[in-house]
Design an enzyme around this catalytic site. Structure first.
Site, mmCIF file in Angstrom:
data_model
loop_
_atom_site.group_PDB
_atom_site.id
_atom_site.type_symbol
_atom_site.label_atom_id
_atom_site.label_comp_id
_atom_site.label_asym_id
_atom_site.label_seq_id
_atom_site.Cartn_x
_atom_site.Cartn_y
_atom_site.Cartn_z
ATOM 1 N N GLU A 1 -38.341 53.728 72.326
ATOM 2 C CA GLU A 1 -37.998 55.116 72.581
ATOM 3 C C GLU A 1 -37.473 55.687 71.262
ATOM 4 O OE1 GLU A 1 -35.047 55.901 75.619
ATOM 5 O OE2 GLU A 1 -35.206 58.061 75.242
ATOM 6 N N ARG B 1 -33.198 39.348 76.257
ATOM 7 C CA ARG B 1 -32.875 40.141 75.067
ATOM 8 C C ARG B 1 -32.260 39.242 74.009
ATOM 9 N NH1 ARG B 1 -32.444 45.493 76.608
ATOM 10 N NH2 ARG B 1 -31.510 46.259 74.703
ATOM 11 N N LYS C 1 -28.377 50.777 71.097
ATOM 12 C CA LYS C 1 -28.598 51.951 70.249
ATOM 13 C C LYS C 1 -27.497 52.985 70.455
ATOM 14 C CE LYS C 1 -33.110 52.315 71.186
ATOM 15 N NZ LYS C 1 -34.420 52.945 71.355
HETATM 16 P P1 ATP Z 1 -31.029 49.513 73.414
HETATM 17 O O1 ATP Z 1 -30.618 48.934 74.720
HETATM 18 O O2 ATP Z 1 -30.573 48.743 72.217
HETATM 19 O O3 ATP Z 1 -30.728 50.939 73.283
HETATM 20 P P2 ATP Z 1 -33.675 49.835 74.376
HETATM 21 O O4 ATP Z 1 -34.173 48.699 75.158
HETATM 22 O O5 ATP Z 1 -33.244 51.050 75.112
HETATM 23 O O6 ATP Z 1 -32.582 49.327 73.359
HETATM 24 P P3 ATP Z 1 -36.217 50.702 73.458
HETATM 25 O O7 ATP Z 1 -36.545 51.616 72.339
HETATM 26 O O8 ATP Z 1 -36.493 51.149 74.825
HETATM 27 O O9 ATP Z 1 -34.699 50.312 73.297
HETATM 28 O O10 ATP Z 1 -36.861 49.271 73.202
HETATM 29 C C1 ATP Z 1 -38.177 49.055 72.814
HETATM 30 C C2 ATP Z 1 -38.550 47.644 73.152
HETATM 31 O O11 ATP Z 1 -37.693 46.736 72.483
HETATM 32 C C3 ATP Z 1 -38.409 47.381 74.636
HETATM 33 O O12 ATP Z 1 -39.536 46.678 75.068
HETATM 34 C C4 ATP Z 1 -37.159 46.569 74.724
HETATM 35 O O13 ATP Z 1 -37.194 45.712 75.824
HETATM 36 C C5 ATP Z 1 -37.151 45.820 73.395
HETATM 37 N N1 ATP Z 1 -35.780 45.475 73.012
HETATM 38 C C6 ATP Z 1 -34.731 46.301 72.865
HETATM 39 N N2 ATP Z 1 -33.617 45.612 72.572
HETATM 40 C C7 ATP Z 1 -33.962 44.306 72.529
HETATM 41 C C8 ATP Z 1 -33.251 43.089 72.282
HETATM 42 N N3 ATP Z 1 -31.954 43.080 72.010
HETATM 43 N N4 ATP Z 1 -33.953 41.934 72.322
HETATM 44 C C9 ATP Z 1 -35.259 41.921 72.571
HETATM 45 N N5 ATP Z 1 -35.984 43.023 72.822
HETATM 46 C C10 ATP Z 1 -35.356 44.209 72.803
HETATM 47 MG MG MG Z 2 -35.108 51.620 76.571
#
Ligand code: ATP
Ligand code: MG
Length: 557
Positions: free
Chosen positions: A35, A261, A271
């Site tokens: 995102e 994760r 984030k």
């Molecule tokens: P955050 O929780 O840090 O804000 P998010 O999951 O909302 O992260 P996205 O931009 O939606 O962020 O993530 C893009 C991809 O990266 C998704 O498929 C998500 O599952 C993966 N991702 C995000 N954080 C992690 C992590 N700590 N470990 C592994 N994969 C991750």
């Molecule tokens: Mg997300």
């Protein structure tokens, strides 16, 4: 693929292999769906390495898709940073770069189909009322009073929602599944909401936006994704994912697979929190070298190869855990050891005068650039009567087992000569300001002709030729091993390490360092790996500490 290459596969690969062998998916197609509401962090790197890595290993494809369904938080700046960071990590999506917003029209069309089939309805409950009527883990929800509108009526209102006839928050589109489902995600989830925010890509074309759970699976299906890999928190959403893709006979059925994760000790990863650190000036921007963002790590001097090696080593798991920051640092050291040019830099200089060396003579000595890399060659470093060593490398009253310079003791100056301390000069407050030594002209290169041993080896620079540099010493941004796991009533920001940055302003480097290019990696002998900062506007060149050497350099010269 041979049987041999199947060895050491993880559970996701096992599914992929099975799907290939059964003919279900002869070729695989994954995607990385960030995102654009912040900069990518090391957790994302894990997902990138996994998605792009699987496509590479199994001869498939991996798309890059911006999951941009929330206009109020998303921005073009983030889109650009995401592109840069994935390329820097070493992955490519060819022309397969998409936005969920590319599919807004199709998503709308499929929503209309759900309405026509009696599977979606416009609801006018307030967000608070929706929350209440959804029930809890132990109590089932209650049906919305708007649940039984006719398809015709729903369609008409939905069109008017799109046309901008209703205020924000006044109406939503919900799917009609089951308010008594044990899985709360299945209790008539909202799939569209009204928002008048300007979208970074579609501007003001739309005022209704699809929700993630709906948009994500349909986008996967539209891109013919075979394996939709996401993190564990979406496990309970999988029935909903499957429910959506099963409603449309014209769409392929991607399979959602969840993995744990990545969490790292002494690091916050969400984030939202990283944005808070930036906005609250706890750090100097997204690319502050203390941040776990990819741009921060790049500025810190971490290499893409080190991050990829780390991601490969930790593998994928089905249960959440936490990885050690030291493990990541290990891979950084391992990679830089092969690549970084060795140089002499004195952080806290102490004057040393060689009394038996001629006053104006400068001797240029050979110094190897990297003992781990034969092709790295040699450079020349100046030696003269007036040199500087590290204050820590001298002690007037040395403790036992002190292997550095002290009165009447002899040490080696790396690549230069043996020197012996003859006299100590102090100022009025009894601080040592200068050490007078003699050198052994027969020990050029740092090895005595008679083979005698010395206590230790110091790095040094020649005073006249040395260049002043600014050195930024970074350590952990958080004091707690698990900073996100805070005691109730406290804030994760309370655990910020106030001493995570120390600026060394007296540092002096050998002259070859003047030619450093932004981003170039060095090993400051006996200290650590450093990188030339991207900021070249300051009067002195800036170097960031990437990671300290594990064990000094006393054993391995
Ligand atoms: P955050 O929780 O840090 O804000 P998010 O999951 O909302 O992260 P996205 O931009 O939606 O962020 O993530 C893009 C991809 O990266 C998704 O498929 C998500 O599952 C993966 N991702 C995000 N954080 C992690 C992590 N700590 N470990 C592994 N994969 C991750
Ligand atoms: Mg997300």
């Amino acid at each position: 693929m041979t049987q041999q290459e199947y060895v050491n596969t993880n559970f996701i690969e096992d599914i992929i292999i099975e799907d290939r062998e059964s003919g279900k998916h002869p070729s695989i197609h994954t995607r990385f769906p960030p995102e654009p509401n912040g900069y990518l962090h090391i957790g994302h790197a894990k997902s990138i390495c996994l998605n792009f890595g699987l496509a590479q290993k199994y001869n498939g494809l991996c798309n890059l898709r911006m999951d941009d369904t929330n206009p109020s938080k998303e921005d073009e700046e983030y889109v650009q940073s995401i592109i840069n960071d994935i390329k820097w990590l070493g992955f490519d999506w060819d022309e397969r770069f998409f936005f969920a917003s590319d599919y807004f029209e199709e998503l709308y069309k499929y929503a209309c189909q759900l309405i026509e089939k009696g599977l979606a309805y416009v609801c006018e409950l307030t967000p608070e009322e929706v929350r209440k009527s959804r029930g809890t883990l132990t109590e089932s929800g209650t049906n919305s009073p708007f649940r039984n509108r006719t398809a015709q009526e729903n369609l008409a209102i939905f069109h008017r929602m799109r046309a901008g006839e209703y205020p924000e928050g006044s109406k939503t589109l919900r799917v009609k599944i089951d308010m008594t489902s044990p899985n709360i995600n299945m209790r008539d989830p909202i799939i569209y909401r009204i928002s008048y925010a300007t979208h970074h890509k579609t501007g003001n074309t739309w005022c209704i936006y699809p929700m993630y759970d709906y948009a994500h699976c349909i986008s996967d299906a539209l891109e013919h994704i075979t394996h939709s890999i996401c993190t564990l928190e979406f496990e309970d959403h999988r029935p909903l994912y499957d429910w959506f893709v099963n409603q449309f006979t014209d769409l392929p059925k991607p399979r959602q697979i969840e993995f744990a994760r990545l969490n790292i000790t002494y690091t916050v990863m969400s984030k939202r929190k990283l944005l808070e650190l930036v906005k609250g000036n706890y750090v100097n921007g997204w690319d502050d070298p203390r941040m776990p963002t990819l741009c921060g790590m790049r500025r810190r001097g971490y290499t893409p190869q080190a991050i990829r090696n780390f991601a490969a080593q930790i593998g994928v798991a089905k249960f959440n855990g936490i990885s050690d920051l030291e493990l990541l640092e290990h891979f950084v050291r391992e990679d830089l050891n092969k690549k970084a040019t060795r140089v002499n830099v004195v952080l806290n200089p102490l004057k040393v005068t060689i009394e038996n060396f001629p006053e104006d003579e400068v001797l240029w000595l050979d110094a190897e650039n990297n003992p781990e890399d034969e092709t790295a060659g040699i450079r020349q470093i100046p030696f003269s009567k007036h040199i500087l060593i590290e204050q820590d490398d001298f002690s007037e009253n040395p403790p036992p087992k002190y292997f550095r310079l002290s009165p009447s003791k002899e040490i080696r100056l790396k690549h230069a000569f043996y020197i012996t301390c003859k006299e100590v000069i102090k100022n009025s407050d009894n601080t040592v300001v200068e050490v007078i030594c003699t050198y052994d002209p027969e020990s050029k290169g740092g090895w005595a002709k008679d083979g005698r041993k010395v206590l230790g080896t110091s790095h040094w620079v020649s005073e006249k030729e040395a260049i002043p540099i600014e050195v930024r010493q970074y350590t952990k941004l958080f004091l707690d091993k698990e900073p996100e796991n805070v005691v109730p009533g406290t804030d994760y920001k309370d655990g910020i390490n106030k001493d995570s940055l120390a600026i060394m302003n007296n540092a002096l480097a050998e002259p070859s360092v003047a030619k450093a290019a932004a981003g170039q990696a060095f090993q400051f002998l006996r200290q650590g790996y450093y990188v030339a900062d991207i900021d070249t506007t300051e009067s002195k060149p800036i170097f960031n500490l990437t990671v300290k050497l594990k064990d000094g350099w006393t054993k391995k010269k």
